[in-house]
Each structure stands twice: as structure tokens, then as C-alpha cells.
Design a protein around this motif. Structure first.
Motif, PDB file in Angstrom:
ATOM      1  N   GLN A 150       0.833  -1.206   0.000  1.00 11.24           N
ATOM      2  CA  GLN A 150       0.000   0.000   0.000  1.00 11.24           C
ATOM      3  C   GLN A 150       0.868   1.256   0.000  1.00 11.24           C
ATOM      4  O   GLN A 150       0.538   2.254  -0.641  1.00 11.24           O
ATOM      5  N   GLY A 205       1.899   2.011  -3.453  1.00 10.16           N
ATOM      6  CA  GLY A 205       0.847   2.262  -4.427  1.00 10.16           C
ATOM      7  C   GLY A 205       0.428   1.040  -5.225  1.00 10.16           C
ATOM      8  O   GLY A 205      -0.238   1.173  -6.255  1.00 10.16           O
ATOM      9  N   LYS A 206       0.763  -0.166  -4.759  1.00  9.30           N
ATOM     10  CA  LYS A 206       0.383  -1.399  -5.465  1.00  9.30           C
ATOM     11  C   LYS A 206      -0.981  -1.869  -4.958  1.00  9.30           C
ATOM     12  O   LYS A 206      -1.089  -2.868  -4.234  1.00  9.30           O
ATOM     13  N   TYR A 207      -2.031  -1.154  -5.352  1.00 10.19           N
ATOM     14  CA  TYR A 207      -3.332  -1.388  -4.735  1.00 10.19           C
ATOM     15  C   TYR A 207      -3.981  -2.693  -5.179  1.00 10.19           C
ATOM     16  O   TYR A 207      -4.781  -3.272  -4.431  1.00 10.19           O
ATOM     17  N   ASP A 208      -3.664  -3.174  -6.383  1.00  8.27           N
ATOM     18  CA  ASP A 208      -4.218  -4.465  -6.788  1.00  8.27           C
ATOM     19  C   ASP A 208      -3.731  -5.578  -5.867  1.00  8.27           C
ATOM     20  O   ASP A 208      -4.520  -6.434  -5.436  1.00  8.27           O
ATOM     21  N   GLU A 261      -5.355  -5.194  -2.243  1.00 11.25           N
ATOM     22  CA  GLU A 261      -6.700  -5.761  -2.113  1.00 11.25           C
ATOM     23  C   GLU A 261      -6.643  -7.282  -2.085  1.00 11.25           C
ATOM     24  O   GLU A 261      -7.367  -7.931  -1.315  1.00 11.25           O
ATOM     25  N   ALA A 302      -7.609   1.086   2.307  1.00 10.12           N
ATOM     26  CA  ALA A 302      -7.030   0.956   0.968  1.00 10.12           C
ATOM     27  C   ALA A 302      -8.026   1.428  -0.090  1.00 10.12           C
ATOM     28  O   ALA A 302      -7.642   2.078  -1.083  1.00 10.12           O
ATOM     29  N   TYR A 303      -9.299   1.105   0.092  1.00  9.72           N
ATOM     30  CA  TYR A 303     -10.323   1.586  -0.837  1.00  9.72           C
ATOM     31  C   TYR A 303     -10.379   3.110  -0.846  1.00  9.72           C
ATOM     32  O   TYR A 303     -10.531   3.740  -1.902  1.00  9.72           O
ATOM     33  N   LYS A 351      -8.030   5.243  -0.246  1.00  5.58           N
ATOM     34  CA  LYS A 351      -6.889   5.815  -0.952  1.00  5.58           C
ATOM     35  C   LYS A 351      -7.075   5.767  -2.473  1.00  5.58           C
ATOM     36  O   LYS A 351      -6.498   6.558  -3.205  1.00  5.58           O
ATOM     37  N   GLN A 352      -7.896   4.810  -2.939  1.00  2.00           N
ATOM     38  CA  GLN A 352      -8.148   4.692  -4.371  1.00  2.00           C
ATOM     39  C   GLN A 352      -9.407   5.435  -4.804  1.00  2.00           C
ATOM     40  O   GLN A 352      -9.758   5.412  -5.982  1.00  2.00           O
ATOM     41  N   GLY A 353     -10.106   6.056  -3.842  1.00  4.95           N
ATOM     42  CA  GLY A 353     -11.336   6.759  -4.172  1.00  4.95           C
ATOM     43  C   GLY A 353     -12.550   5.858  -4.295  1.00  4.95           C
ATOM     44  O   GLY A 353     -13.604   6.293  -4.795  1.00  4.95           O
ATOM     45  N   LYS A 354     -12.453   4.611  -3.845  1.00  7.52           N
ATOM     46  CA  LYS A 354     -13.587   3.680  -3.880  1.00  7.52           C
ATOM     47  C   LYS A 354     -14.422   3.858  -2.614  1.00  7.52           C
ATOM     48  O   LYS A 354     -14.387   3.042  -1.694  1.00  7.52           O
TER      49      LYS A 354
END
Length: 520
Positions: A341, A344-347, A350, A381-382, A384-387
Motif C-alpha cells: 500500500q 501504491g500497489k493497490y491491486d 486488495e 485501501a479503498y 486511498k483509491q477513491g472507492k
């Protein structure tokens, strides 16, 4: 022509003698003149009187000169006396200064001796307390006639002590948290060495507990020398390349890390890793524990790229030894997700959180605190990704589950706090629930953090009234619960098996790792 003071005084005395003789001569002449007036003619009398007047004036001038000369002599004598007194006083001052300097040296020496004596007394008291404690432990073990069970060994393992020494980066009050908040780990008490089981000695386990207690109290001046002395004794008796030495190196490294001495801690952990790989094998749980501790250390220093491969190797070892569905694997996944995280490796983040969540639910049940914490991490984490919708759903799941455990199933008359917040209801909530802070007792700081995180999310969505409601009850919950750091330190002192770590709204921690025993 310059003359000395003595020459002037000598000449003054000569002048006094000359003036004194002149005065006597004038007195003699004056007496003769006065006696001649009685028989002199009138014309002579007038002349004699004029002479007598002149003589008297001369005598007055002579007397004045004698007086001034004598005054000069007296002043000279007085100045000599003053100078002599001054020299005497200077000698006394010099002697007093020398005595004062000597007394200061003596005082400094006595103070040093006193300080050394106090330090020796403190060391002796600590040694005595340790000896008494060890004697009591040995007596209890002798009376019981049994060795500690694997479950008891877990509680006193280095992994547990490592987690207790880690006060973590984030604080519950922080809105963003710290990116390096990961769970530390250590070595188990039962290890595989050359195909046989390696047991950490009871004395070493007891020493671990003492170090934990001193470190939790901030008494590093006692904890560090205790570790160093134990390490020196172990190296003398067992040699440097021994698992016990690696265990002690790991414990000392964690104490240094607790003091933010990252360089020293890194050197000790690398040394411990080399010993464990050599003596226990590259795929031993103790090796995984040291790898994880190194990853945590690098994470605290912001070296996420260097930490990630260490964390992945620790995960591979634990999956191989414990199986892919073990809770310790889930904790390692949480640490790996935190490292990713921060890169920036959000895939991957998750993926790791989802897998950790599945493991916790399967192994520990949906009501285990680790489930709520992992959901909170995944929601962060969501965010940070705008989800926002995905994050909102997870936060609501945590709060709803906590509500159902405290107040029963959700109905129209029994709604969780977030529903009331969205409906705009504020008044009577405290009386209705008997105080929302009761819910904070279900998962400790996790519920309070979730309230604050969901409130912050509401603000981003423009739901200010709902946000204020959640934030208000988050403050109430915090006031009525023990401070997370205090709770952690209290658990250390009391020897608790687990202590909840504080969480942040951005990244939260997993609970302290337990020891891992190699399969028999």
C-alpha cells in the motif's frame, strides 16, 4: 630626576631636623630681642618690635613646614602599613583559593564515588531481584515436576515479546496513520534443529519476560545491559552460532528498535538471521520471524522496497510450515499488504487483504477482532483509491456486527448508530443505547476508529450532520475506554497473551503475533 619614595622620606626627615634647628635658633633670637626691649631706648624699642614680629612670622612658617613634613612622614608610614596589610590579605586570599580548589576536587571525587556506589547498588538490586525470581521459577518447576507445555511456551515466546516491545507507529487519534504499522514477530520456543526439536531454555524465556517488563516501563538502562550480559554468557557457553544466541540477538534488536536505534537493531537482526539459517535451516519458522522483524524495521525507516521481499519470503515459509489457512499467515499477509500500500500497489493490497480476511473468518470466525481490523485496513485501501462505496460498506459491516453483538439483531426499533446518523437522529441516542461507548468494548479501538473513519467519509460525501453524529460518539467511546498505548503497556506488564494494537484511519495494525511451533 626621579627619586624613590624612600629618598623623598629621608630628605623630608632631614628638612624636619633643619627646620627644628632653625626654629630653636629663631626662638633664641626672639627671646634675646624681647629681653633687650626692657632696657632699650624708645627709638630702639620700635625697631626691636618690628624684628620680633618678623621673627614670630618666621617661626609660624617654620612650624607649618615642620607640620607638613611630619604629615608626609606619617602618611608614608600609614601607606606602608596599608601595603603590608594588603600583602597579608593577598596571601590569605591565595591560601583560601587553594583550599577551595582542593575542597572542590575532594567534593567531585566523593560525588563520583557516591554515584558509582549508587549504580552498583542498583545493579546489585536488579541482580538480586532477578536471582530471587529465577529461584522462585526453578522452585515452582521443581515442585511441579513438569516442563512447560507448548501453549505456555507460546505466551513467553520471543514473538510475543517482540510484539509487546513494538509500540507501533500510528495512533488512534491520527486521521491518516503511518504507513509502516506492521505486526512484529520473533522466534518460537520450540524449533527444529537437525531433524530434532530445539527447546528454548526456561531461563532464557524468563529473561525474555524480564526484558519485556523493563522495556515496557521505559527502563532501557536495565533492559539493555541485561540482554548484553545474557548474550555474553550464551556466547561463552554455547558459542556464537547457536539458536539461543540468535534468540538473544533478536530480543536485543527489538529493544534497540523500541529506542529508535534502527542501525544497531538491523545489524543484530541480520546476525540473528544468519545464525538461524545456518543452524535451523532456511525454511524454519524462526527464520520467518526474523525476516518479518527485518521487514518491520525497514518499513519503519521507509525502505518499503527492501522490506517487501523479506516479507514475501517470511510468508512463503509460514505457508509451507503452517499451511496456507493459518492465522499467522493472515497476519503476514496484512504486513505485506501494508508494504504494498505504501508503494501504491493497490491491486496486490486488495488481494492480500481479501485473502487475510478469508483466512480469519474461516479459522477464527466472523466475530474475531482480527476480522474487523482487516476490514478496516481494506476499507482504508479503498479510500486511498477513491472507492468510497466499497469503503463505506466495510465500515458499516464492522459497526453493524459490533451493534448486533451488544444489542441484538438489527430491526426497525434496534438500529446501529450509522443508520441513526444517516437519518439525522441525534437526541436520545445516549439514553437509547445506554451510551454508544459500550460498543467500544466489543473490539476496543477498532470500533472507535471505524466511527471516525466513516465520519470522515461522510464529510467527503457532504453528509456533515451524519459525520458529526459519528464523530461525537467516537469521542465518547474514546473517553470511556483505556488509551490504546496504556492498554498495550498494561498488557505487557501483566504478561497478557495478546494486546490490541492502536489503529489509524488510513492503516491499522494486526494484533501481536503468537509463537509458531514447528510441526512434529
Amino acid at each position: 630626576m626621579n627619586r624613590s619614595q624612600e629618598d623623598v622620606i629621608q630628605n623630608t626627615r632631614t628638612v624636619i631636623q633643619g627646620l627644628d634647628a632653625l626654629r630653636n635658633e629663631h626662638n633664641s633670637v626672639l627671646n634675646d630681642l624681647l629681653s633687650s626691649l626692657t632696657i632699650a631706648q624708645p627709638t630702639d624699642c620700635k625697631l626691636a618690635e618690628e624684628k620680633s614680629v618678623l621673627l614670630k612670622k618666621s617661626l609660624e612658617m617654620i612650624e607649618l613646614g615642620i607640620g607638613e613634613a611630619q604629615m608626609m612622614v606619617y602618611l608614608h608610614q600609614h601607606l606602608q602599613n596599608i601595603d603590608a596589610e594588603k600583602q597579608k590579605l593577598r596571601a590569605q586570599v591565595k591560601r583560601l583559593c587553594e583550599e577551595n580548589a582542593w575542597l572542590r576536587d575532594e567534593l567531585a571525587s566523593v560525588q563520583r564515588q557516591l554515584q558509582e556506589a549508587v549504580q552498583k547498588i542498583e545493579v546489585l538490586e536488579q541482580q538480586k531481584a532477578h536471582s530471587d525470581f529465577m529461584a522462585e521459577i526453578r522452585k515452582i518447576e521443581q515442585d511441579a515436576g513438569v516442563t512447560p507445555s507448548p501453549g505456555e511456551e507460546k505466551k513467553s515466546s520471543e514473538e510475543d515479546s517482540a510484539s509487546k516491545l513494538d509500540t507501533t507507529f500510528p495512533d488512534e487519534d491520527d486521521d491518516q496513520g503511518h504507513p509502516d504499522a506492521m505486526s512484529p514477530s520473533g522466534v518460537s520456543n520450540t524449533s527444529s534443529m537437525g531433524g530434532s526439536l530445539y527447546d528454548v531454555p526456561a531461563r532464557l524465556r524468563t529473561l525474555h519476560n524480564l526484558v519485556i517488563q523493563y522495556a515496557s516501563q521505559g527502563r532501557y538502562e536495565v533492559a539493555v545491559p541485561l540482554c548484553k550480559q545474557a548474550l555474553e554468557d550464551l556466547e561463552k557457553t554455547s558459542g556464537h552460532n547457536h539458536p539461543d544466541v540468535a534468540t538473544m540477538l533478536n530480543i536485543l534488536a527489538l529493544v534497540y528498535r523500541d529506542q529508535n536505534k534502527f542501525r544497531e537493531a538491523g545489524q543484530l537482526l541480520n546476525d540473528a538471521l544468519a545464525i538461524r539459517e545456518k543452524t535451523l535451516g532456511p525454511d524454519h519458522p524462526a527464520v520467518a520471524a526474523t525476516l518479518n522483524n527485518l521487514a518491520v524495521l525497514y518499513g519503519k525507516r521507509g525502505k518499503y522496497k527492501e522490506a517487501e521481499p523479506l516479507c514475501k519470503r517470511a510468508l512463503e515459509i509460514r505457508e509451507k510450515v503452517l499451511g496456507k489457512d493459518h492465522p499467522d499467515v493472515a497476519k503476514q499477509l496484512n504486513n505485506l499488504a501494508l508494504l504494498c500500500q505504501n508503494q501504491g500497489k493497490y491491486d496486490e493490497v486488495e488481494q492480500y487483504y481479501q485473502r487475510a480476511l478469508e483466512i480469519y473468518i474461516k479459522a477464527l470466525g466472523p466475530d474475531d477482532p482480527n476480522v474487523a481490523k482487516t476490514k478496516n485496513n481494506l476499507a482504508s485501501a479503498y479510500l486511498k483509491q477513491g472507492k468510497y462505496k466499497a469503503a463505506e460498506a466495510l465500515y458499516k459491516e464492522v459497526l453493524t456486527r459490533a451493534h448486533e453483538k451488544e444489542f441484538g439483531k438489527v430491526t426497525e426499533q434496534n438500529k446501529p448508530i450509522w443508520m441513526h446518523a444517516e437519518e439525522g437522529k441525534k437526541e436520545g441516542l445516549a439514553e437509547l443505547y445506554g451510551g454508544w461507548h459500550k460498543i467500544s468494548k466489543v473490539h476496543g479501538p477498532t470500533v472507535t476508529t471505524t466511527l471516525k473513519n466513516l465520519g470522515a467519509l461522510y464529510r467527503r460525501q457532504g453528509k456533515y450532520e451524519a459525520a458529526e453524529t459519528l464523530e461525537d460518539y467516537a469521542v465518547r467511546a474514546k473517553k470511556d475506554t483505556l488509551d490504546p498505548h496504556q492498554h498495550l503497556r498494561l498488557a505487557e506488564v501483566l504478561g497478557a497473551e495478546k494486546a490490541n494494537s492502536p489503529e489509524s484511519s488510513s492503516v491499522s495494525l494486526q494484533p501481536p503475533e503468537v509463537s509458531m511451533n514447528c510441526p512434529r
